[in-house]
Design a protein around this motif. Structure first.
Motif, PDB file in Angstrom:
ATOM      1  N   SER A 252       2.501  -2.147   6.740  1.00 31.00           N
ATOM      2  CA  SER A 252       1.646  -2.843   5.770  1.00 31.00           C
ATOM      3  C   SER A 252       2.417  -3.899   4.997  1.00 31.00           C
ATOM      4  N   VAL A 253       1.722  -4.989   4.707  1.00 32.67           N
ATOM      5  CA  VAL A 253       2.260  -6.007   3.800  1.00 32.67           C
ATOM      6  C   VAL A 253       1.513  -5.845   2.481  1.00 32.67           C
ATOM      7  N   VAL A 254       2.255  -5.665   1.398  1.00 28.66           N
ATOM      8  CA  VAL A 254       1.587  -5.398   0.119  1.00 28.66           C
ATOM      9  C   VAL A 254       1.745  -6.549  -0.875  1.00 28.66           C
ATOM     10  N   LYS A 255       2.648  -7.464  -0.532  1.00 33.37           N
ATOM     11  CA  LYS A 255       2.867  -8.590  -1.426  1.00 33.37           C
ATOM     12  C   LYS A 255       3.146  -9.829  -0.596  1.00 33.37           C
ATOM     13  N   MET A 256       2.551 -10.939  -1.003  1.00 28.20           N
ATOM     14  CA  MET A 256       2.850 -12.195  -0.304  1.00 28.20           C
ATOM     15  C   MET A 256       2.987 -13.291  -1.352  1.00 28.20           C
ATOM     16  N   ILE A 261      -1.318  -8.056  -2.398  1.00 28.53           N
ATOM     17  CA  ILE A 261      -2.385  -8.099  -1.392  1.00 28.53           C
ATOM     18  C   ILE A 261      -3.244  -6.863  -1.632  1.00 28.53           C
ATOM     19  N   GLY A 262      -4.543  -7.046  -1.725  1.00 31.75           N
ATOM     20  CA  GLY A 262      -5.458  -5.922  -1.974  1.00 31.75           C
ATOM     21  C   GLY A 262      -5.019  -5.166  -3.212  1.00 31.75           C
ATOM     22  N   SER A 263      -4.829  -3.851  -3.049  1.00 26.85           N
ATOM     23  CA  SER A 263      -4.470  -3.004  -4.190  1.00 26.85           C
ATOM     24  C   SER A 263      -2.978  -3.091  -4.519  1.00 26.85           C
ATOM     25  N   GLY A 264      -2.211  -3.795  -3.678  1.00 20.53           N
ATOM     26  CA  GLY A 264      -0.760  -3.851  -3.897  1.00 20.53           C
ATOM     27  C   GLY A 264      -0.041  -2.648  -3.302  1.00 20.53           C
ATOM     28  N   LYS A 265      -0.825  -1.793  -2.610  1.00 23.41           N
ATOM     29  CA  LYS A 265      -0.252  -0.618  -1.927  1.00 23.41           C
ATOM     30  C   LYS A 265      -0.727  -0.628  -0.472  1.00 23.41           C
ATOM     31  N   PRO A 266       0.004   0.059   0.421  1.00 24.15           N
ATOM     32  CA  PRO A 266      -0.494   0.126   1.813  1.00 24.15           C
ATOM     33  C   PRO A 266      -1.920   0.651   1.831  1.00 24.15           C
ATOM     34  N   GLY A 267      -2.787  -0.039   2.551  1.00 20.99           N
ATOM     35  CA  GLY A 267      -4.211   0.320   2.554  1.00 20.99           C
ATOM     36  C   GLY A 267      -4.536   1.412   3.558  1.00 20.99           C
ATOM     37  N   PRO A 268      -5.714   2.030   3.413  1.00 20.70           N
ATOM     38  CA  PRO A 268      -6.065   3.174   4.269  1.00 20.70           C
ATOM     39  C   PRO A 268      -6.233   2.833   5.745  1.00 20.70           C
ATOM     40  N   ILE A 269      -6.741   1.626   6.045  1.00 19.08           N
ATOM     41  CA  ILE A 269      -6.987   1.310   7.458  1.00 19.08           C
ATOM     42  C   ILE A 269      -5.654   1.063   8.187  1.00 19.08           C
ATOM     43  N   ALA A 270      -4.765   0.297   7.565  1.00 17.39           N
ATOM     44  CA  ALA A 270      -3.453   0.056   8.202  1.00 17.39           C
ATOM     45  C   ALA A 270      -2.711   1.376   8.376  1.00 17.39           C
ATOM     46  N   LYS A 271      -2.807   2.248   7.384  1.00 15.56           N
ATOM     47  CA  LYS A 271      -2.136   3.556   7.465  1.00 15.56           C
ATOM     48  C   LYS A 271      -2.716   4.380   8.611  1.00 15.56           C
TER      49      LYS A 271
END
Ligand code: PMP
Length: 289
Positions: A252-256, A261-271
Motif C-alpha cells: 500500500s501507498v499511504v502518502k504521496m 492517500i485515503g485514510s493515510g493507512k493501508p486500506g482494506p482492499i489492498a490488504k
C-alpha cells in the motif's frame, strides 16, 4: 552458489563477465526478476515470454528456446536448493568491440542467478509506503520503450535517487505527456469504491506479471479492474493506492507528495489483495524438480 552461464553451472568465482560485453559497456541486454514460492517458480512462462519479447524489441536473438530457458531456470534453482527465493535472468548482447555496433557481438550471454530475496521490511507492509512524484520522466515510448525490461535502468535509477533524497523508498514517475506511468520498480494501481485502475502500458508502464495477476484475481473477489489513463489527481483523490512487483508483491501507498492517500493507512482492499496474492502465489507455478 552455482550460477548458470551460457549452458553451464559454474561457481561464483568463475561467473564473470567480459569487460567487452555490451551488457556492461552499454546496458545492451534484457532481464527478468522471478520468484520461487514453496518449490515452484511463479509464472515462469509469463516471465520467459516477456524476456523474449524484450529481446525481440531490441533485436537480440536468444540462442536457446523458451523451453530450454525454462529448464535452465529450474535447473539453477535445484542446483542451489532454492525453493523460496528470487531468480535473476539476464541476457546480454555478449562480447563485442568497444564501438556501439551490436553486430560485433557474436554470442548473447545468458546468466541465471537463483538466490535470496530482499523484501521491504514487514513494517512497510503494515504501515504503508510514502512516495513522491519525481521530476525524472519515464522514458518516451519511442526512446527505450518502458515495456522493454532492458538492462538500461538508468532512467529508473535516477528516479530512485530523487525519491531516496526526499526520504522515500519509491516514487511515482510520469510520462512525457504528464500521465502517471509507474513506480521506479513497480506498477501502480488506484482504488475508488470497488474499482481498481492502472495505467495502460502505452502510458509508459512495464507489463508487470504481478499487475497481470492482480488483474486476473481481482474480479473473482468482486472488484472491477480497468486500464485507464491516470493523472496525479487520480492518486491524490483515490481511496487507496498500491504498488505491485515481483519483489514487493502488493504494498500500500499511504502518502504521496506528503499528502495522505485515503485514510493515510493501508486500506482494506489492498490488504485483502495482498493476502489473496500471497495465497495464490503459494499454490501455483512450475515445480522445481
Ligand atoms: N515496473 C518496473 C519498472 C519494474 O522494473 C518492475 C519489476 N520490478 C515492475 C514494474 C513490476 O513487474 P513485475 O510484476 O513483473 O515484477
Amino acid at each position: 552458489m552455482k550460477i548458470y552461464m551460457s549452458g553451464k553451472l559454474v561457481g561464483e568465482e568463475q561467473a564473470t563477465v567480459s569487460v567487452f560485453d555490451h551488457g556492461l559497456l552499454y546496458g545492451d541486454g534484457v532481464f527478468e526478476g522471478i520468484r520461487a514460492y514453496n518449490g515452484r517458480v511463479f509464472k515462469l512462462e509469463e516471465h520467459t515470454d516477456r524476456l523474449y519479447r524484450s529481446a525481440k524489441a531490441i533485436d537480440l536473438k536468444i540462442s536457446m528456446s523458451k523451453e530450454e530457458m525454462n529448464a535452465a531456470v529450474v535447473k539453477t534453482c535445484l542446483a542451489n536448493g532454492v525453493l523460496n527465493g528470487y531468480i535473476r535472468l539476464v541476457v546480454t548482447r555478449g562480447v563485442g568491440t568497444l564501438g556501439l555496433n551490436p553486430e560485433t557481438c557474436k554470442e548473447p550471454q545468458v546468466i541465471i542467478i537463483a538466490g535470496g530475496i530482499q523484501l521491504y521490511p514487514q513494517e512497510l507492509y503494515d504501515k504503508g509506503l510514502a512516495v513522491i512524484t519525481v521530476g525524472t520522466l519515464r522514458n518516451h515510448t519511442e526512446a527505450i520503450n518502458p515495456r522493454i525490461k532492458s538492462l538500461n535502468y538508468l532512467n529508473n535509477i535516477l528516479a530512485k535517487i530523487e525519491a531516496m533524497n526526499a526520504g522515500c523508498m519509491e516514487c511515482i514517475m510520469l510520462n512525457p505527456q504528464g500521465f502517471v506511468a509507474e513506480a521506479s520498480g513497480d506498477n501502480v494501481f488506484v482504488i475508488n469504491g470497488t474499482t481498481l485502475r492502472t495505467p495502460p502500458s502505452w502510458c509508459g508502464a512495464l507489463e508487470g506479471i504481478t499487475r497481470a495477476t492482480v488483474m486476473d484475481l481481482a474480479p473473482h473477489y468482486g472488484y472491477t479492474v480497468k486500464e485507464e489513463v491516470l493523472t496525479r489527481y487520480d492518486l491524490y483523490t483515490a481511496d487507496e493506492v498500491f504498488l505491485t512487483g515481483t519483489a514487493a508483491e502488493i504494498i500500500s501507498v499511504v502518502k504521496m507528495d506528503r499528502r495522505a492517500i485515503g485514510s493515510g493507512k493501508p486500506g482494506p482492499i489492498a490488504k485483502r489483495l495482498e493476502q489473496v496474492f500471497r495465497e495464490y502465489a503459494a499454490s501455483t507455478g512450475t515445480p522445481i524438480t
